[in-house]
Write a protein that holds these residues in place. Structure first.
Motif, PDB file in Angstrom:
ATOM      1  N   GLN A   1       0.818  -1.200   0.000  1.00 39.70           N
ATOM      2  CA  GLN A   1       0.000   0.000   0.000  1.00 39.70           C
ATOM      3  C   GLN A   1       0.857   1.257   0.000  1.00 39.70           C
ATOM      4  O   GLN A   1       0.536   2.243  -0.669  1.00 39.70           O
TER       5      GLN A   1
ATOM      6  N   GLU B   1       2.248   2.020  -3.421  1.00 37.09           N
ATOM      7  CA  GLU B   1       1.250   2.492  -4.383  1.00 37.09           C
ATOM      8  C   GLU B   1       0.728   3.882  -4.063  1.00 37.09           C
ATOM      9  O   GLU B   1      -0.028   4.457  -4.842  1.00 37.09           O
ATOM     10  N   ASN B   2       1.108   4.442  -2.920  1.00 33.88           N
ATOM     11  CA  ASN B   2       0.591   5.742  -2.494  1.00 33.88           C
ATOM     12  C   ASN B   2       1.758   6.674  -2.210  1.00 33.88           C
ATOM     13  O   ASN B   2       2.467   6.515  -1.216  1.00 33.88           O
TER      14      ASN B   2
END
Length: 305
Positions: free
Chosen positions: A242, A245-246
């Motif tokens: 996560q 991806e951020n």
């Protein structure tokens, strides 16, 4: 104050050896990463335990604030599980006994509850008391979980406490117990795990592992943690995905890592699990140390110490 002994019912059929360490963790106001809840559940489900004392939930719990769960199946109610607060006699992975206080943190009658716990500690001739708690902190999940250590055992404070603030904090019922035990010079230790604030609402297995490691350092008890460690690795892998991806989350974690590393560079604290060169001991070295520890305990017991 009404008699604190009427808050609990003793199991007359269990024989508790004297001098045992007491380990405590109560779920309530703060439990970042579900460290206390996971640790309690894990110990109760994996170790051999026998109830020593059961506290009266109707006296101590606000049911409307923390409603118990009941299962509704189609047209009828099943599986009501009443809230539990109890003291158990448990045995670690090596069969070593210790006492375990788990369950809900009381909503009411803290002074009476504290007096009841102190009375049990005195009656059962408890050797030391260790309790765990966890709070959210601006720290990264990519670094070892730090702890703040309280109590009167300077060896553990010096070896393990990474953050020693002077501040006012919302109290836990076990804070009161620790405070009263310090007044009696009873060996007592409180471990507060510093959990990444962005994981405070998650069930983070690594927090439970860190709690068990802290308890082991305080009590000498050994706990099975392989399953929790594997769950922690899987959880961390999902978090890393996560973060990757951020972009904003990646910047946050990187900033926390830089601040954490800069802070740790300014402290001489080292892990109690490492040697002077900062290296982890091998499995053979751990086994050898464990053999020496158990041999020393047997010698003391044979001598009546």
């Amino acid at each position: 104050m009404r008699d604190p002994r009427s808050l609990y019912e003793l199991n007359a059929d269990v024989d508790v050896p004297t001098g045992l360490p007491l380990v405590a963790g109560l779920t309530g106001f703060a439990d970042a990463g579900s460290a206390v809840a996971q640790t309690s559940s894990y110990l109760l489900s994996t170790l051999d335990t026998t109830v020593v004392a059961t506290f009266d939930a109707d006296e101590l719990l606000d049911y409307r604030a923390r409603r118990p769960i009941i299962l509704f199946e189609g047209d009828h109610l099943t599986d009501y599980r009443p809230p539990r607060l109890s003291l158990d006699l448990a045995r670690d992975e090596l069969g070593q006994p210790f006492l375990l206080l788990t369950g809900f943190e009381p909503d009411f009658q803290w002074e009476r509850f504290g007096a009841a716990v102190l009375g049990l500690i005195e009656q059962l001739e408890v050797g030391s008391t260790t309790w765990i708690n966890s709070i959210p902190m601006p720290v990264p999940h990519t670094r070892p979980i730090g702890v703040t250590v309280s109590g009167n055992r300077a060896d553990l404070i010096d070896a393990m406490s990474v953050w020693k603030p002077t501040t006012q904090v919302p109290a836990n019922a076990l804070h009161l117990v620790e405070y009263r035990l310090q007044e009696r010079d009873h060996p007592t230790t409180g471990f507060v795990l510093l959990v990444p604030h962005y994981l405070s609402d998650a069930e983070w297995p690594s927090a439970a592992v860190a709690a068990l490691e802290a308890v082991s350092a305080s009590t000498g008890r050994i706990f099975p943690t392989d399953a929790l460690r594997e769950q922690g690795r899987e959880f961390s892998a999902r978090i890393d995905e996560q973060v990757a991806e951020n972009g904003e989350l990646a910047k946050l974690v990187h900033a926390l890592e830089e601040r954490h590393d800069a802070y740790m560079e300014g402290t001489s604290l080292r892990s109690p699990l490492t040697d002077e060169d900062g290296e982890l001991p091998s499995a053979d070295e751990i086994a050898a140390e464990l053999e020496k520890f158990l041999a020393h305990r047997r010698t003391r017991e044979d001598d009546g110490a």
